[in-house]
Design a protein around this motif. Structure first.
Motif, PDB file in Angstrom:
ATOM      1  N   ASP A   1       0.811  -1.217   0.000  1.00  0.00           N
ATOM      2  CA  ASP A   1       0.000   0.000   0.000  1.00  0.00           C
ATOM      3  C   ASP A   1       0.845   1.268   0.000  1.00  0.00           C
ATOM      4  O   ASP A   1       0.319   2.374   0.092  1.00  0.00           O
ATOM      5  CB  ASP A   1      -0.930   0.012   1.216  1.00  0.00           C
ATOM      6  CG  ASP A   1      -1.965  -1.102   1.162  1.00  0.00           C
ATOM      7  OD1 ASP A   1      -2.397  -1.426   0.048  1.00  0.00           O
ATOM      8  OD2 ASP A   1      -2.316  -1.646   2.222  1.00  0.00           O
ATOM      9  N   GLY A   2       2.158   1.091  -0.083  1.00  0.00           N
ATOM     10  CA  GLY A   2       3.041   2.249  -0.034  1.00  0.00           C
ATOM     11  C   GLY A   2       3.796   2.320   1.278  1.00  0.00           C
ATOM     12  O   GLY A   2       3.949   1.333   1.992  1.00  0.00           O
ATOM     13  N   PHE A   3       4.266   3.509   1.633  1.00  0.00           N
ATOM     14  CA  PHE A   3       5.056   3.712   2.832  1.00  0.00           C
ATOM     15  C   PHE A   3       4.180   3.748   4.079  1.00  0.00           C
ATOM     16  O   PHE A   3       3.121   4.366   4.086  1.00  0.00           O
ATOM     17  CB  PHE A   3       5.831   5.022   2.710  1.00  0.00           C
ATOM     18  CG  PHE A   3       6.566   5.400   3.947  1.00  0.00           C
ATOM     19  CD1 PHE A   3       7.732   4.759   4.292  1.00  0.00           C
ATOM     20  CD2 PHE A   3       6.082   6.391   4.778  1.00  0.00           C
ATOM     21  CE1 PHE A   3       8.413   5.098   5.447  1.00  0.00           C
ATOM     22  CE2 PHE A   3       6.747   6.750   5.926  1.00  0.00           C
ATOM     23  CZ  PHE A   3       7.920   6.093   6.259  1.00  0.00           C
ATOM     24  N   SER A   4       4.641   3.064   5.136  1.00  0.00           N
ATOM     25  CA  SER A   4       3.893   3.028   6.395  1.00  0.00           C
ATOM     26  C   SER A   4       4.856   3.189   7.568  1.00  0.00           C
ATOM     27  O   SER A   4       6.054   2.939   7.460  1.00  0.00           O
ATOM     28  CB  SER A   4       3.126   1.706   6.538  1.00  0.00           C
ATOM     29  OG  SER A   4       2.187   1.544   5.500  1.00  0.00           O
TER      30      SER A   4
ATOM     31  N   ARG B   1       0.657   2.133  24.012  1.00  0.00           N
ATOM     32  CA  ARG B   1      -0.229   2.687  22.998  1.00  0.00           C
ATOM     33  C   ARG B   1       0.545   2.845  21.691  1.00  0.00           C
ATOM     34  O   ARG B   1       1.762   3.015  21.683  1.00  0.00           O
ATOM     35  CB  ARG B   1      -0.771   4.045  23.427  1.00  0.00           C
ATOM     36  CG  ARG B   1      -1.589   4.009  24.711  1.00  0.00           C
ATOM     37  CD  ARG B   1      -2.993   3.506  24.460  1.00  0.00           C
ATOM     38  NE  ARG B   1      -3.770   3.413  25.696  1.00  0.00           N
ATOM     39  CZ  ARG B   1      -5.077   3.206  25.728  1.00  0.00           C
ATOM     40  NH1 ARG B   1      -5.750   3.092  24.583  1.00  0.00           N
ATOM     41  NH2 ARG B   1      -5.720   3.114  26.873  1.00  0.00           N
ATOM     42  N   SER B   2      -0.194   2.815  20.578  1.00  0.00           N
ATOM     43  CA  SER B   2       0.452   2.921  19.277  1.00  0.00           C
ATOM     44  C   SER B   2      -0.412   3.718  18.313  1.00  0.00           C
ATOM     45  O   SER B   2      -1.647   3.688  18.390  1.00  0.00           O
ATOM     46  CB  SER B   2       0.716   1.520  18.697  1.00  0.00           C
ATOM     47  OG  SER B   2       1.300   1.611  17.411  1.00  0.00           O
ATOM     48  N   VAL B   3       0.243   4.420  17.404  1.00  0.00           N
ATOM     49  CA  VAL B   3      -0.428   5.164  16.354  1.00  0.00           C
ATOM     50  C   VAL B   3       0.242   4.819  15.031  1.00  0.00           C
ATOM     51  O   VAL B   3       1.449   4.574  14.980  1.00  0.00           O
ATOM     52  CB  VAL B   3      -0.376   6.683  16.639  1.00  0.00           C
ATOM     53  CG1 VAL B   3       1.044   7.201  16.581  1.00  0.00           C
ATOM     54  CG2 VAL B   3      -1.262   7.444  15.678  1.00  0.00           C
ATOM     55  N   SER B   4      -0.538   4.769  13.952  1.00  0.00           N
ATOM     56  CA  SER B   4      -0.006   4.338  12.660  1.00  0.00           C
ATOM     57  C   SER B   4      -0.048   5.460  11.633  1.00  0.00           C
ATOM     58  O   SER B   4      -0.811   6.422  11.755  1.00  0.00           O
ATOM     59  CB  SER B   4      -0.790   3.135  12.141  1.00  0.00           C
ATOM     60  OG  SER B   4      -2.149   3.486  11.918  1.00  0.00           O
ATOM     61  N   TYR B   5       0.790   5.315  10.606  1.00  0.00           N
ATOM     62  CA  TYR B   5       0.874   6.274   9.511  1.00  0.00           C
ATOM     63  C   TYR B   5       0.806   5.515   8.192  1.00  0.00           C
ATOM     64  O   TYR B   5       1.550   4.557   7.970  1.00  0.00           O
ATOM     65  CB  TYR B   5       2.198   7.027   9.595  1.00  0.00           C
ATOM     66  CG  TYR B   5       2.446   8.026   8.472  1.00  0.00           C
ATOM     67  CD1 TYR B   5       2.059   9.345   8.589  1.00  0.00           C
ATOM     68  CD2 TYR B   5       3.086   7.626   7.301  1.00  0.00           C
ATOM     69  CE1 TYR B   5       2.295  10.268   7.579  1.00  0.00           C
ATOM     70  CE2 TYR B   5       3.326   8.537   6.269  1.00  0.00           C
ATOM     71  CZ  TYR B   5       2.939   9.850   6.419  1.00  0.00           C
ATOM     72  OH  TYR B   5       3.175  10.758   5.413  1.00  0.00           O
ATOM     73  N   SER B   6      -0.094   5.908   7.334  1.00  0.00           N
ATOM     74  CA  SER B   6      -0.183   5.317   6.002  1.00  0.00           C
ATOM     75  C   SER B   6      -0.951   6.272   5.101  1.00  0.00           C
ATOM     76  O   SER B   6      -1.773   7.071   5.580  1.00  0.00           O
ATOM     77  CB  SER B   6      -0.865   3.944   6.030  1.00  0.00           C
ATOM     78  OG  SER B   6      -2.196   4.055   6.487  1.00  0.00           O
TER      79      SER B   6
ATOM     80  N   ASN C   1      -0.016   8.878   3.738  1.00  0.00           N
ATOM     81  CA  ASN C   1       0.301  10.268   4.095  1.00  0.00           C
ATOM     82  C   ASN C   1      -0.566  10.818   5.224  1.00  0.00           C
ATOM     83  O   ASN C   1      -0.728  12.039   5.350  1.00  0.00           O
ATOM     84  CB  ASN C   1       0.168  11.184   2.873  1.00  0.00           C
ATOM     85  CG  ASN C   1       1.127  10.819   1.766  1.00  0.00           C
ATOM     86  OD1 ASN C   1       2.299  10.553   2.018  1.00  0.00           O
ATOM     87  ND2 ASN C   1       0.625  10.781   0.541  1.00  0.00           N
ATOM     88  N   THR C   2      -1.110   9.928   6.058  1.00  0.00           N
ATOM     89  CA  THR C   2      -1.980  10.376   7.151  1.00  0.00           C
ATOM     90  C   THR C   2      -1.701   9.581   8.423  1.00  0.00           C
ATOM     91  O   THR C   2      -1.568   8.349   8.373  1.00  0.00           O
ATOM     92  CB  THR C   2      -3.460  10.201   6.769  1.00  0.00           C
ATOM     93  OG1 THR C   2      -3.737  10.934   5.579  1.00  0.00           O
ATOM     94  CG2 THR C   2      -4.364  10.706   7.895  1.00  0.00           C
ATOM     95  N   TRP C   3      -1.623  10.289   9.562  1.00  0.00           N
ATOM     96  CA  TRP C   3      -1.541   9.623  10.857  1.00  0.00           C
ATOM     97  C   TRP C   3      -2.940   9.273  11.335  1.00  0.00           C
ATOM     98  O   TRP C   3      -3.890  10.035  11.108  1.00  0.00           O
ATOM     99  CB  TRP C   3      -0.880  10.534  11.897  1.00  0.00           C
ATOM    100  CG  TRP C   3       0.586  10.713  11.678  1.00  0.00           C
ATOM    101  CD1 TRP C   3       1.205  11.757  11.061  1.00  0.00           C
ATOM    102  CD2 TRP C   3       1.620   9.806  12.075  1.00  0.00           C
ATOM    103  NE1 TRP C   3       2.559  11.563  11.039  1.00  0.00           N
ATOM    104  CE2 TRP C   3       2.846  10.374  11.659  1.00  0.00           C
ATOM    105  CE3 TRP C   3       1.628   8.579  12.740  1.00  0.00           C
ATOM    106  CZ2 TRP C   3       4.073   9.754  11.894  1.00  0.00           C
ATOM    107  CZ3 TRP C   3       2.849   7.963  12.967  1.00  0.00           C
ATOM    108  CH2 TRP C   3       4.048   8.542  12.550  1.00  0.00           C
ATOM    109  N   SER C   4      -3.051   8.149  12.033  1.00  0.00           N
ATOM    110  CA  SER C   4      -4.358   7.785  12.569  1.00  0.00           C
ATOM    111  C   SER C   4      -4.804   8.743  13.658  1.00  0.00           C
ATOM    112  O   SER C   4      -5.967   8.744  14.050  1.00  0.00           O
ATOM    113  CB  SER C   4      -4.340   6.344  13.102  1.00  0.00           C
ATOM    114  OG  SER C   4      -3.327   6.164  14.081  1.00  0.00           O
ATOM    115  N   THR C   5      -3.858   9.588  14.142  1.00  0.00           N
ATOM    116  CA  THR C   5      -4.261  10.631  15.096  1.00  0.00           C
ATOM    117  C   THR C   5      -5.038  11.737  14.411  1.00  0.00           C
ATOM    118  O   THR C   5      -5.533  12.654  15.063  1.00  0.00           O
ATOM    119  CB  THR C   5      -3.049  11.251  15.791  1.00  0.00           C
ATOM    120  OG1 THR C   5      -2.124  11.693  14.789  1.00  0.00           O
ATOM    121  CG2 THR C   5      -2.393  10.274  16.720  1.00  0.00           C
ATOM    122  N   GLY C   6      -5.160  11.666  13.095  1.00  0.00           N
ATOM    123  CA  GLY C   6      -5.943  12.657  12.380  1.00  0.00           C
ATOM    124  C   GLY C   6      -7.425  12.544  12.672  1.00  0.00           C
ATOM    125  O   GLY C   6      -8.209  13.446  12.370  1.00  0.00           O
ATOM    126  N   ALA C   7      -7.822  11.415  13.259  1.00  0.00           N
ATOM    127  CA  ALA C   7      -9.217  11.254  13.651  1.00  0.00           C
ATOM    128  C   ALA C   7      -9.529  12.141  14.850  1.00  0.00           C
ATOM    129  O   ALA C   7      -8.645  12.672  15.506  1.00  0.00           O
ATOM    130  CB  ALA C   7      -9.484   9.788  14.001  1.00  0.00           C
TER     131      ALA C   7
END
Length: 230
Positions: A181-184, A197-202, A204-210
């Motif tokens: 899916d590209g860079f993660s 705790r963990s947060v992911s990036y894929s 071009n967006t961090w899951s903290t964007g929610a």
């Protein structure tokens, strides 16, 4: 070719091996990184306040300890390293001014600054974007997590990714990779209750964007420690 960062557990294992070799007396454990070409490098801070690098090559042979100096303000804590290629890396460390400093294989120590004017609270961690951009993750004295990217031409950009509810109570640990899916990337930290705790990036967006930020629960570290003790 996948680009990743081998983190603290791997670094600790490597350092135990290095104890039997010629090494500077260690003040901190440091960290390790792989270059994607069967080579692993360990960076540490010696008790003289200098940063040192040592590499293990394919087949298990170790290179010599290479001194990498230190920022003019001195060093606090352990350094972090990430590889751009087989012959190029970026080392990050917290200076005695509570700011982040970095250097490459060929450049001297350069100030990366503070995350939005706040002091660093823990050692940094580092990983590499697929385009050769180095990223250092830090927790500041307001218990928030940010990262700074250093492009191949030296451009610096600080970005906040917030923190778990109640704030982070440890330095972050980061890893990145290329997939279908590209860079993660993924970042880990400990929350106010000692839980991982963990947060992911894929994409071009961090899951903290929610809203609210999405920090996934990965386990109760206190329960793990109690089990180890018993």
């Amino acid at each position: 070719m996948a680009q990743g960062t081998a983190r603290r557990g791997w670094a600790t294992a490597c350092l135990l091996i290095v104890v039997a070799t010629l090494m500077p007396p260690l003040l901190t454990a440091g960290s390790a990184a792989a270059d994607g070409n069967n080579k692993l490098s360990v960076v540490v801070r010696g008790n003289d306040g200098e940063v040192y690098l040592k590499t293990v090559f394919e087949g298990g042979s170790w290179g010599d300890w290479i001194p990498k100096g230190r920022p003019q303000v001195g060093v606090v804590g352990g350094p972090a390293i990430a590889y751009r290629s087989d012959d190029e890396y970026v080392i990050f460390v917290q200076g005695d001014d509570n700011a982040l400093w970095y250097r490459t294989m060929t450049s001297d120590w350069t100030l990366a600054g503070k995350p939005f004017g706040r002091n660093l609270a823990y050692d940094p961690d580092a990983t590499m974007w697929s385009d050769g951009t180095a990223a250092a993750f830090v927790t500041d004295n307001n218990n928030q997590i940010s990262y700074v990217t250093v492009t191949t031409d030296g451009t610096l950009t600080w970005t906040p990714i917030a923190a778990p509810f109640g704030g982070a109570t440890s330095g972050p640990s980061a890893v990145s990779w290329n997939d279908t899916d590209g860079f993660s990337a993924r970042v880990f930290t400990r929350d106010q209750n000692g839980e991982l705790r963990s947060v992911s990036y894929s994409h071009n967006t961090w899951s903290t964007g929610a809203s609210p930020p999405t920090w996934e629960w990965w386990g109760d570290l206190r329960a793990t420690r109690r089990a180890e003790v018993s």
